[in-house]
Scaffold this active site. Structure first.
Site, short mmCIF file in Angstrom:
data_model
loop_
_atom_site.label_atom_id
_atom_site.label_comp_id
_atom_site.label_asym_id
_atom_site.label_seq_id
_atom_site.Cartn_x
_atom_site.Cartn_y
_atom_site.Cartn_z
N CYS A 49 0.86 -1.20 0.00
CA CYS A 49 0.00 0.00 0.00
C CYS A 49 0.89 1.25 0.00
O CYS A 49 1.96 1.27 0.62
CB CYS A 49 -0.85 0.04 1.26
SG CYS A 49 -2.02 -1.31 1.35
N LYS A 95 7.92 -4.39 -2.45
CA LYS A 95 9.29 -3.88 -2.35
C LYS A 95 9.71 -3.76 -0.90
O LYS A 95 10.84 -4.07 -0.55
CB LYS A 95 9.39 -2.50 -3.02
CG LYS A 95 10.79 -1.88 -2.94
CD LYS A 95 11.82 -2.74 -3.63
CE LYS A 95 13.22 -2.18 -3.51
NZ LYS A 95 14.25 -3.13 -3.99
C1 AGP Z 1 14.94 -9.13 -2.45
O1 AGP Z 1 15.08 -9.12 -3.85
C2 AGP Z 1 13.51 -8.90 -2.01
N1 AGP Z 1 12.96 -7.72 -2.55
C3 AGP Z 1 13.35 -9.00 -0.50
O2 AGP Z 1 13.89 -10.24 -0.08
C4 AGP Z 1 14.02 -7.88 0.32
O3 AGP Z 1 15.42 -8.02 0.26
C5 AGP Z 1 13.55 -8.02 1.78
O4 AGP Z 1 12.16 -7.84 1.81
C6 AGP Z 1 14.23 -7.02 2.73
O5 AGP Z 1 13.88 -5.71 2.37
P1 AGP Z 1 14.68 -4.49 3.10
O6 AGP Z 1 16.12 -4.63 2.71
O7 AGP Z 1 14.05 -3.25 2.58
O8 AGP Z 1 14.49 -4.67 4.58
#
Ligand code: AGP
Length: 603
Positions: free
Chosen positions: A2, A598
């Site tokens: 969201c 993301k």
């Molecule tokens: C990785 O390609 C993913 N998008 C996901 O594993 C990501 O690394 C994870 O959610 C951690 O996100 P952050 O580094 O913003 O905490």
């Protein structure tokens, strides 16, 4: 994920709000809606699916006005339907709001409000907020009603609220979900993510937890004065440019990512590094004898590599855990422990929760993040920004390299506080300064990797194997492939093959083997031979100049020779490109893969 967007000023609000939603849409969503105010008139349009569907509806029902709000929804409570899309409203359609977060006690609140005569139209948790504000909005100021309502709420929110009978005003409130206000000559742009503000304002205010801002055309009031900081990046950095996907743009930007991370931080004369964000805790860091590194997903794999670096070169005991496990464990910590939290977004709920748990215990916490002023940056108070610039693609690539670069510098920082010599420190930072050029060399093999992706695109399952510094790279390579191509991919330590993984090997189950010329090279060659003996195809990542590997593996991608501890920064690049080209071949939605966000700002 969201995301919310809001505007109030002299311009037409709709295009700015819609642009804000588009710029935040990289995290994934399944419906959207906007509300525009013109004097006392409020008009709302919502649509399921992509923003294009909402735009089509708006063509037939254009909304005019100089203030309003919008949201793209990633369903958590309530199916993906138009009625469940935001904005949500109260019984009288006087109060409208958009929300990023979760209202954990919404069932109890909803039950009580229904008893008090409120009628609900959606199946979401968010709608409760609209009726709660209605309950407390007895002709007083909207911001007071919001403040009172939020006292009843348990959960998280990045919230924007408007009311027909208190017009020309947006009330914004934040708890755990990011919310920013861009300031620009009597107009205000509100959003969850700074990328939506970049084209319209250079000065932003990051709301802190429990802060409520009241924004009108010529006034902004926040419970606590906030000093605006300048945005760290320009609008151009949040656009694809000529790249077909953000992910490719971000992979190709990795040499600059390393350059940005090291700029002004390598002290060659002293064989040391300067990390200003650690100055306030430098003395405490000298005394610690144990590190715990906590992160999720790709950031967790960076942490695993950091562990090897810190043990081998800084001489500090280091352990790693995923935040979602760590936050519910009972870790043994004391005044000689420091916990390092790694998060690209600085907003990952599990990582933040683990951080708050450690702060409660009085443990020294350090943040490594990419987003200035993010929740994690503000919660830790000390740490290192990786300076990778906005990472838009859901699949993390350049931020991963920024994290590894930062962990290498942290290793020198802590090592030089201990027994690391000037010579060793100098060798590491000198090699680190060569990495941007080495990364450029690896990127030149993109056409070869694209061909290999085509060759291997017939397969549905993949092993990735590596040892020591490259075991986490095997995990990361598998994650990259699975998250954007939806193919089955698993990572394993090379030494684990005979403990199970080998059972899967046959001519239909290829393996990508990380086997640079390092301290475990011979062991990796043995693993490749075990696989070949069972008919398994092998694509090897090896060091330039290795003559024998072409006789052993089916295909080889070469990377330049560098220090063993820095090899992961090069060996990961072919895997990122392999995943990218495979997903492109399969026609996947590369920047916004299904089911993923993301930044996971909810548990
Ligand atoms: C990785 O390609 C993913 N998008 C996901 O594993 C990501 O690394 C994870 O959610 C951690 O996100 P952050 O580094 O913003 O905490």
């Amino acid at each position: 994920m969201c995301r919310v967007s809001g505007y109030i000023g002299k311009k037409d609000a709709l295009p700015i709000i819609m642009d804000g939603l588009r710029r935040q849409s990289y995290g994934g969503y399944d419906s959207a809606g906007v509300l525009i105010g013109d004097g006392f008139n409020l008009a709302c349009v919502k649509a399921v699916g992509k923003l294009e569907n909402l735009e089509k509806k708006l063509e037939n029902q254009p909304l005019k006005g100089n203030w309003g709000l919008g949201q793209i929804r990633w369903a958590t409570h309530g199916a993906v339907t138009e009625i469940n899309a935001h904005p949500h409203q109260d019984c009288k359609r006087n109060i409208f709001l958009v929300h990023n977060g979760i209202i954990e006690n919404y069932r109890d609140l909803k039950e009580q409000l229904i008893k008090e005569g409120h009628t609900f139209s959606s199946g979401t948790d968010t709608e409760v907020l609209a009726h709660l504000i209605e309950k407390y909005f007895q002709g007083n100021l909207l911001e007071e009603a919001v403040r009172r309502a939020l006292k009843d709420v348990r959960g998280t929110y990045g919230l924007l609220v408007v009311a027909g009978n208190d017009p020309e005003k947006i009330v914004a409130a934040r708890l755990s979900s990011p919310l920013l206000i861009g300031i620009n000559n009597g107009e205000y742009i509100l959003a969850s993510d700074p990328t939506a503000i970049a084209p319209y304002a250079r000065r932003i205010i990051n709301l802190d937890d429990y802060e409520i801002a009241t924004v009108s055309q010529d006034d902004l009031r926040v419970i606590k004065e906030k000093i605006p900081v300048f945005l760290e990046f320009t609008a151009e950095e949040t656009e694809k440019g000529e790249c077909p996907h953000f992910m490719l743009k971000e992979i190709m930007a990795q040499p600059e990512t390393i350059e940005n991370a090291i700029r002004g931080r390598l002290l060659f004369e002293e064989g040391a590094v300067k990390l200003g964000g650690l100055d306030s805790v430098s003395a405490q860091l000298k005394k610690i004898n144990r590190l715990i590194l906590i992160a999720c997903g790709t950031a967790n794999y960076a942490a695993r590599i950091g562990k090897y670096m810190l043990e081998e070169y800084a001489g500090i005991s280091a352990e790693v855990d995923v935040a979602s496990e760590f936050r519910y464990r009972k870790p043994m910590v004391d005044e000689k422990t420091a916990v390092i939290f790694i998060s690209q977004s600085g907003e990952t709920a599990d990582t933040l929760a683990a951080l708050k748990e450690m702060k409660k215990k009085g443990v020294l916490t350090i943040g490594i993040t990419n987003v200035v002023g993010s929740s994690m940056a503000r919660e830790t108070g000390s740490g290192v920004y990786i300076r990778s610039g906005p990472e838009i693609a859901v699949a993390s690539t350049k931020a991963f390299l920024g994290q590894l670069t930062t962990l290498a510098m942290l290793t020198v920082y802590l090592g030089r506080q201990r027994n690391m010599s000037l010579v060793t420190g100098g060798r590491i930072i000198s090699e680190l300064s060569n990495l941007p050029e080495f990364a450029r060399q690896v990127l030149k093999s993109a056409p070869q990797i694209e061909k290999l992706a085509k060759k291997y695109s017939e397969f549905k399952n993949f092993w990735f194997i590596g040892r020591k510094y490259n075991f986490p790279i095997a995990l990361e390579g598998a994650l990259k492939l699975k998250e954007i191509s939806y193919l089955h991919a698993e990572g394993a330590a090379g030494g684990e093959l005979k403990h199970g993984p080998l059972a899967l090997i046959d001519e239909n189950f290829p393996t990508i083997a990380l086997c640079p010329s390092d301290s475990v090279y011979e062991k990796m060659i043995s693993n490749i031979q075990e696989i070949k003996a069972r008919g398994g195809p092998v694509l090897a990542i090896a060091t330039e100049g290795n003559k024998e590997i072409k006789e052993i593996a089916d295909d080889v991608i070469f990377i330049p020779k560098t220090l063993e501890m820095l090899t992961p920064m090069l060996s990961v690049i072919p895997l990122q490109l392999f995943a990218y080209y495979m997903a492109a071949l399969l026609g996947c939605d590369i920047d916004k893969p299904r089911n993923l966000a993301k930044s996971c700002t909810v548990e």
